[in-house]
Every structure is written in C-alpha cells, then in structure tokens.
Design an enzyme around this catalytic site. Structure first.
Site, PDB file in Angstrom:
ATOM      1  N   LYS A 101       4.838  -8.735  -1.159  1.00  0.00           N
ATOM      2  CA  LYS A 101       4.566  -7.786  -1.581  1.00  0.00           C
ATOM      3  C   LYS A 101       5.299  -6.700  -0.320  1.00  0.00           C
ATOM      4  CE  LYS A 101       0.046  -6.911   0.026  1.00  0.00           C
ATOM      5  NZ  LYS A 101      -1.272  -6.416   0.317  1.00  0.00           N
ATOM      6  N   ASP A 102       5.528  -7.436   1.321  1.00  0.00           N
ATOM      7  CA  ASP A 102       6.248  -7.040   2.031  1.00  0.00           C
ATOM      8  C   ASP A 102       8.006  -6.965   2.100  1.00  0.00           C
ATOM      9  OD1 ASP A 102       2.990  -6.699   3.153  1.00  0.00           O
ATOM     10  OD2 ASP A 102       3.090  -7.996   3.836  1.00  0.00           O
ATOM     11  N   ARG A 152      -1.525   3.473  -3.151  1.00  0.00           N
ATOM     12  CA  ARG A 152      -1.549   3.225  -4.466  1.00  0.00           C
ATOM     13  C   ARG A 152      -2.097   2.758  -4.690  1.00  0.00           C
ATOM     14  NH1 ARG A 152      -2.252  -1.800  -6.108  1.00  0.00           N
ATOM     15  NH2 ARG A 152      -2.149  -1.960  -3.877  1.00  0.00           N
ATOM     16  N   ARG A 153      -3.546   2.411  -4.366  1.00  0.00           N
ATOM     17  CA  ARG A 153      -4.869   2.211  -4.898  1.00  0.00           C
ATOM     18  C   ARG A 153      -5.540   4.251  -4.427  1.00  0.00           C
ATOM     19  NH1 ARG A 153      -4.627  -2.577  -0.080  1.00  0.00           N
ATOM     20  NH2 ARG A 153      -4.661  -4.514  -1.547  1.00  0.00           N
ATOM     21  N   ARG A 170      -6.645   0.636   9.110  1.00  0.00           N
ATOM     22  CA  ARG A 170      -5.196  -0.344   9.554  1.00  0.00           C
ATOM     23  C   ARG A 170      -5.575  -2.034  10.402  1.00  0.00           C
ATOM     24  NH1 ARG A 170      -0.004   0.853  10.368  1.00  0.00           N
ATOM     25  NH2 ARG A 170      -0.168  -1.689  10.633  1.00  0.00           N
ATOM     26  N   ARG A 176      -9.982  -5.750   9.605  1.00  0.00           N
ATOM     27  CA  ARG A 176     -10.324  -4.464   8.485  1.00  0.00           C
ATOM     28  C   ARG A 176     -11.718  -5.141   8.700  1.00  0.00           C
ATOM     29  NH1 ARG A 176      -6.128  -3.731   4.137  1.00  0.00           N
ATOM     30  NH2 ARG A 176      -5.458  -5.811   5.269  1.00  0.00           N
ATOM     31  N   CYS A 264       6.323   2.243  -0.080  1.00  0.00           N
ATOM     32  CA  CYS A 264       4.544   1.649   0.261  1.00  0.00           C
ATOM     33  C   CYS A 264       4.971   3.595   1.303  1.00  0.00           C
ATOM     34  CB  CYS A 264       4.287   1.028   1.831  1.00  0.00           C
ATOM     35  SG  CYS A 264       5.183   2.251   3.068  1.00  0.00           S
TER      36      CYS A 264
END
Length: 364
Positions: A101-102, A152-153, A170, A176, A264
């Site tokens: 996904k990156d 998105r979330r 971040r 996190r 993103c």
C-alpha cells in the site's frame, strides 16, 4: 504451479545465484514492523533457495523522518519508498520488501513489483487506551478522540460513528501504540490489523472493522517485492513468492486508484474478493467529513491456476506488477476491472468529490 515447474524455477534461479557466488541484498525500512515483514520474506526465500546468500540492509525513509506532519499534507508520493528505490537503482540492494500500500501505482522507470506474497487480513483494527479495554468504537463516550493518520479511515468512521472526533497520529507502529498507552490524548487509535498480527500483538485488537464500517486501503495487508526490471535472475527468483489471488486482487485495486488519480491526500477505499473464479471489486470515494460519497461494485471472470511462463508476454506489467506464471489474461481482466469501476464512479461525479477533498486537505 506444478511441482516440476516450481522445482525448475528454483533450480534455474539457484544455479544463477550460486554460479555467481552472489550475495543477495534485501532492502527494508528500519522500523520493527518493516524488518519483521522483511524477515518473513527472507525466510520464505531461504525455504525455496537454501543455498542462497541473503543479507538484509535497513535504512530510514522520508516518511520515517517527518513525524510532525500528517501523511496527507506532505505531498510526497513515495514517502516510504524513495530511499529504498535509490539504493535499488544504485545496485546497493537487489530487492526491496514493501507494504504494497506504500508503493505508488506508477513506479520509476526500470523497477517492477516482481512478487506479491499471500495477503494478511486487510481490514483495519481498533486499539483502545488501557482505560477503555473491552470497548468498541460505538461504546466510547461522546467526543472521544480517535487517532489515525489516514483520511480514508477518518472519512468513513466520521460517517459511521458521528459521536467521535478524529485527530492525526504519526509514527511507526511502536510509536503510535506508545502515544496511545502513555498519554491521554486518544481514547483509541485505528491501525492496519495486518501489522499487529505480524508483530504478534493480536491481543491489542479490540475490534476488527468489517467493510460495512470501514473499507480498507488499496493493497493493504499485502507485501510487495520490488526489483530491477533488468535483473532477470532476481525477478525469476522472487516470482515463486507470488500468491495468485492476492496478485489479481491487488492489480484490480491499484488500477482503480490509478484511474482515479488517487493517493493518500484523498479518501479512497476498496474491498475485493475472489469467489468461484469471479473477482469482485467494491470501490468508494469520500469527502473529507464522509458526508458525501460514491460506492459501487463490479466483477469479472479470472483464472487462479498458475501456468508455465509465456515468454512473449513475460515482461508485461500491470500497474507496476510483473507476475510470472499467473495467467496474463486474468491479470489484464483484473486491471480492466479496476479501470472500469473507477470510470463508473467518475461518470457519477467522483472527480468533483475528490477535487474538493484534495483542496480542503491542502488548505487545512
């Protein structure tokens, strides 16, 4: 892939690697999760090529250094891949393991994703503050703050849980979790379930968010192995890691995002599944606050049977992916499915939603 074919591939690649007494250098980010993921890929390669010499090279990327700015505000398309790709270009490493996904949907010239490993669960997970153990998002108090670095979330969860507030968080996975546990800034954070599972931290998951609550990011939960196009030995070697269903799903998802020109900085979400040779793709776009959205589902026929390589199409890429021994007709069908679904949403007004979302995000 038949056993004979697989053995032939392994023997060919192993012979070339052994013949050159070549040390194969594997690039990765320095985070604990990245190194754990890379270690799993290295172990899979060692199982297939027991005589290969594999050496892990860890490095820090731009995304690892900039921790005081939301990912969506930085504006860099290859936040977690640029330094790794530079090392690949300079022959300092021979392959790089990424969270797929990156990786942008268009790779720099000379690079390709040579393998996509079997996908871990792609859903998002809720991890709560120690004071909220046992609670799910709908059980948290009014105005509870949820940490997430993903537009998105946030867009989907604002729509689904309007009583909650969302704030950027971040850092790598460890950072996190530490911010959540040691301070009272967040009641919970939302992370990819795949990372938590790979680290063996499933016990921290309070809730798995099903697609009805929050669809996932393009290629979430999948590991991609990036290689140089002009290094056929390495491309052949890593191809044994390909998982057919994962490859086809990720091609469709990446094609969907590429056609929408997403990244993103805009809220785009997907859900895919293969059932009885039918690939189903659901895709959606959202406004930043989740109040406006478009969502639809399309399907196409695919074959999940592996095949002997057709040399005439061996180097064909689909959204940056070169997947040997996976039916090229199926790869092309998956890519077309993503494009068709994106075009369907664009015909319904997706471009306006994404344009406004991008402008609002830039002005924040």
């Amino acid at each position: 892939m038949s056993e004979d074919t697989a053995n032939g591939v392994r023997n060919s690649a192993s012979h070339n690697v052994k013949e050159n007494s070549r040390i194969i250098r594997v690039g990765t980010r320095k985070s604990q999760l990245a190194q754990t993921q890379t270690g799993s890929v290295v172990n899979m390669l060692k199982e297939q090529y027991p005589h290969a010499q594999l050496e892990v090279v860890a490095m820090t990327t731009t995304g690892d250094k900039i921790l005081d700015t939301a990912l969506s505000k930085i504006g860099e398309k290859s936040l977690f891949t640029k330094e790794l790709e530079t090392a690949l270009e300079k022959n300092e490493v021979d392959l790089v393991v990424h969270s797929l996904k990156d990786l942008p949907t268009t790779l720099p010239p000379g690079f390709t994703v040579g393998a996509i490993c079997k996908r871990e669960i792609p859903y998002d997970a809720v991890v709560v503050h120690p004071n909220n153990v046992g609670k799910t998002l709908d059980m948290l108090a009014e105005r509870s703050v949820i940490g997430t670095s993903s537009l998105r979330r946030a867009a989907q969860l604002k729509r689904r849980f309007p009583h909650l507030e969302f704030k950027d968080i971040r850092g790598n996975l460890n950072t996190r979790l530490k911010k959540l546990d040691e301070k009272d800034d967040y009641s919970a954070i939302v992370l990819a379930a795949a990372g938590l599972r790979r680290m063996g931290w499933e016990n921290r998951i309070s809730q798995i968010l099903e697609p009805e609550d929050c669809m996932y990011a393009v290629s979430q939960g999948a590991l991609g192995v990036e290689v140089r196009v002009n290094d056929p030995d390495i491309l052949e070697m890593v191809s044994v890691l390909n998982d057919t269903e994962t490859v086809l799903r990720c091609i469709a998802e990446r094609s969907f995002m590429k056609q929408l020109e997403g990244g993103c900085s805009v809220p785009i979400a997907v859900h895919s599944v293969i059932n009885e040779n039918q690939l189903y793709l659901t895709g959606a776009v959202y406004s930043l606050d989740g109040s406006d959205s478009l969502k639809d589902t399309m399907q196409t026929s695919v074959s999940t049977q592996t095949q002997d390589e057709d040399c005439s199409v061996a180097d064909v890429q689909h959204v940056g992916i070169t997947a040997k021994r996976i039916p090229h007709n199926s790869q092309a069908a998956a890519e077309k499915l993503g494009m068709d679904l994106a075009n369907l949403l664009l015909s319904k007004g997706a471009k306006d939603i994404l344009t406004v979302a991008r402008q609002l995000n830039d002005s924040r």
